[in-house]
Motif scaffolding. Structure first.
Motif, short mmCIF file in Angstrom:
data_model
loop_
_atom_site.label_atom_id
_atom_site.label_comp_id
_atom_site.label_asym_id
_atom_site.label_seq_id
_atom_site.Cartn_x
_atom_site.Cartn_y
_atom_site.Cartn_z
N PHE A 21 -9.67 -41.21 16.48
CA PHE A 21 -9.94 -42.09 17.63
C PHE A 21 -11.53 -42.03 17.80
N SER A 22 -12.22 -43.16 18.33
CA SER A 22 -13.47 -43.15 18.48
C SER A 22 -13.91 -42.19 19.84
N VAL A 23 -13.03 -42.25 20.62
CA VAL A 23 -12.96 -41.48 21.91
C VAL A 23 -11.62 -40.70 22.11
N ASP A 24 -11.71 -39.69 22.60
CA ASP A 24 -10.15 -39.12 23.21
C ASP A 24 -10.02 -39.50 24.75
N GLU A 37 2.84 -43.54 17.89
CA GLU A 37 3.81 -42.67 17.24
C GLU A 37 3.49 -43.14 15.86
N ILE A 38 3.36 -41.97 14.98
CA ILE A 38 3.57 -42.34 13.44
C ILE A 38 3.98 -41.06 12.67
N ASN A 39 4.85 -41.48 11.77
CA ASN A 39 5.51 -40.33 11.10
C ASN A 39 6.06 -39.17 11.67
N GLY A 40 6.69 -39.53 12.78
CA GLY A 40 7.11 -38.61 13.61
C GLY A 40 6.28 -37.56 14.57
N ASN A 41 5.07 -38.16 14.39
CA ASN A 41 4.15 -37.35 15.41
C ASN A 41 3.64 -38.20 16.70
N THR A 42 3.20 -37.66 17.62
CA THR A 42 2.82 -38.53 18.87
C THR A 42 1.11 -37.83 19.20
N GLN A 43 0.49 -38.76 19.37
CA GLN A 43 -0.79 -38.79 19.75
C GLN A 43 -1.09 -39.54 20.87
N LYS A 44 -1.92 -39.12 21.84
CA LYS A 44 -2.27 -39.88 22.94
C LYS A 44 -3.97 -39.86 23.35
#
Length: 508
Positions: free
Chosen positions: A37-40, A134-141
């Motif tokens: 991501f460009s920023v967290d 949600e991508i390929n069973g992973n979660t990012q925020k």
């Protein structure tokens, strides 16, 4: 690009047309695929003074060679209605099966709409949410963060997880009562005379943040603390009608009595001459820490709903009058490494906690060695309690530990006196050195109460006014020196001949 513009939608349709000509079975489905991501944190640097909105842009990168498919992009707390998103031209707070070509990217437009005239329960100071991927069973925020009220944000709205030093060079820093103050991150006052006006509202934004120690090991701690150092002083000018409130910045009803929302107030070594009057400190980890020979006078104040101790004195000088400490996750009051303490007309109440209301020791351990205190440090302790209640649900609501000359050849005694007090002790009386607790004027005259005695009106509801049949009624002694004390914590007049024990005078 506005979130719902037809132009943005046309861009998305052209992209989808191009995708339709590509194979659909060439996606990277590996469990190690992660987005960048460009920023967290997507921050909306706007303090709203009227109904309004702001838009920010987040760029998402696919650094893989293959195409990827994001199963779902959504706003975590969609029901709050603060945030709206547009995923590469298509509006909606939930988007599914979003494709990104290899070594390509896409844009998300995020918008916040805020009405600062709404009550804080509907529009808090700091409005946080998460974009969830949600991508390929992973979660990012990615954190969404904006500010919903017209307040004094100090030092600014980007200080979370950071230390900010305010250097006054002996000058004053005034916390005014014109609008609320929101302290963000760790704020350190250096050589400042911090003056708090009556009725001021201080909110501290806390949260769990991470850092690295000297060995490059990652650790986590709770942010949101106010620290005074190096000649700084704190003067809180609250009044009975306009007390000063210091608490977290989450004022929704569900957060009303949640402890641990911010760290606490730290009066550090080198600060001096602190005076607090008519103040409430609540919902923190600790209430106040008074450290290393620092002196504090605190009157007509409450410290409650802390996940640890209410007040901690470390080799300090504390004078407390008409104060109430309750609902603390550990000791209501704790003294470490000795010091000088005088408590008059105070109530220390501890219920349902596996720690005594009052803990005192002349000892300080220099390590966390579970097998002993090594190295250890000692300093003499003088503690005087007058017309006070130290009571709760444990058999022992007072704990005293004598370091027993841990420094060879140096004697640092514990000198204590409880006069006209209500206490609750049991096993302490069998502890070596404290067998004569009620003799030699150490606790004289005292009432050693238990569960059969009426003391407070309703401690289960945190109501610490005196019960109709309270044993505290008319058992105190009038105070005339060094200054007479005619009123209780609520400003009610105390009986001039037979006042009541504790911070409240019973009202007939």
């Amino acid at each position: 690009t506005p979130l719902y513009s037809s132009a943005a939608s046309d861009v998305y349709k052209r992209q989808m047309l191009n995708y339709s000509c590509k194979p659909t079975d060439n996606f990277d489905t590996g469990s190690d695929v992660m987005l960048e991501f460009s920023v967290d944190t997507l921050r909306f640097d706007t303090v709203f003074t009227e109904l309004g909105s702001a838009t920010r842009i987040l760029k998402i990168y696919n650094k893989e060679k293959k195409d990827i498919k994001i199963s779902k992009i959504s706003i975590q707390n969609e029901s709050t209605n603060f945030y709206k998103i547009n995923v590469d031209g298509i509006p909606g707070n939930v988007a599914t099966d979003i494709e990104i070509a290899g070594n390509d990217s896409l844009y998300i437009f995020a918008e916040v709409t805020i009405d600062p005239d709404q009550p804080l329960t509907n529009s808090p100071f700091v409005i946080e949410d998460n974009l969830v991927f949600e991508i390929n069973g992973n979660t990012q925020k990615v954190l969404l963060e904006s500010w919903g009220q017209n307040a004094n944000y100090f030092p600014d709205r980007f200080n979370g997880g950071e230390r900010f030093d305010t250097i006054c060079s002996g000058g004053s820093f005034v916390i005014t009562n014109d609008k609320p103050w929101v302290f963000y991150g760790t704020v350190v006052f250096n050589a400042c005379n911090v003056i708090v006006e009556e009725g001021a509202r201080i909110h501290v934004h806390g949260g769990v943040v991470s850092d690295f120690d000297a060995n490059d090991m990652k650790f986590f701690y709770n942010d949101g603390r106010i620290i005074l150092v190096n000649g700084s002083s704190l003067t809180v000018n609250g009044t009975e009608d306009n007390p000063v409130i210091m608490e977290g910045d989450r004022l929704e009803e569900s957060f009303g009595d949640i402890s641990g929302q911010w760290w606490g107030l730290y009066l550090f070594q080198g600060s001096e001459n602190h005076v607090i009057n008519h103040m409430e400190i609540k919902n923190s980890i600790v209430g106040v820490v008074v450290d290393s020979a620092v002196n504090l006078t605190i009157e007509n104040s409450k410290i409650y709903n802390t996940s640890n101790a209410g007040l901690i004195g470390i080799h300090a000088d504390v004078d407390a009058t008409n104060c109430l400490f309750y609902n603390n996750g550990s000791n209501a009051v704790r003294f470490l490494y000795g010091g000088d303490y005088d408590f008059t007309y105070c109530t220390l109440a501890s219920y349902g906690v596996d720690a005594p209301a009052l803990s005192m020791t002349n000892l300080l351990c220099g390590s966390d060695d579970p097998l002993g205190c090594s190295p250890c440090f000692e300093y003499r302790l003088n503690a005087n309690f007058k017309n006070s209640i130290i009571f709760g649900s444990r058999r022992d609501e007072i704990s005293m530990v004598d370091g027993d000359a841990c420094v060879e050849g140096v004697l640092n005694p514990i000198n204590y006196k409880f006069e006209d007090c209500i206490v609750r002790v049991d096993e302490l009386l069998e502890q070596e050195g404290f067998e004569n607790f009620f003799d030699l004027e150490n606790c004289s005259p005292c009432q050693n109460a238990d569960n059969n005695d009426a003391v407070f009106e309703d401690p289960n509801e945190d109501i610490y006014y005196l019960d109709t049949l309270s044993i505290a009624e008319m058992k105190a002694a009038p105070i005339s020196l060094p200054l007479p004390i005619f009123e209780d914590l609520d400003g009610n007049t105390r009986d001039g001949v037979k006042p009541d024990v504790g911070c409240y005078e019973y009202q007939y």
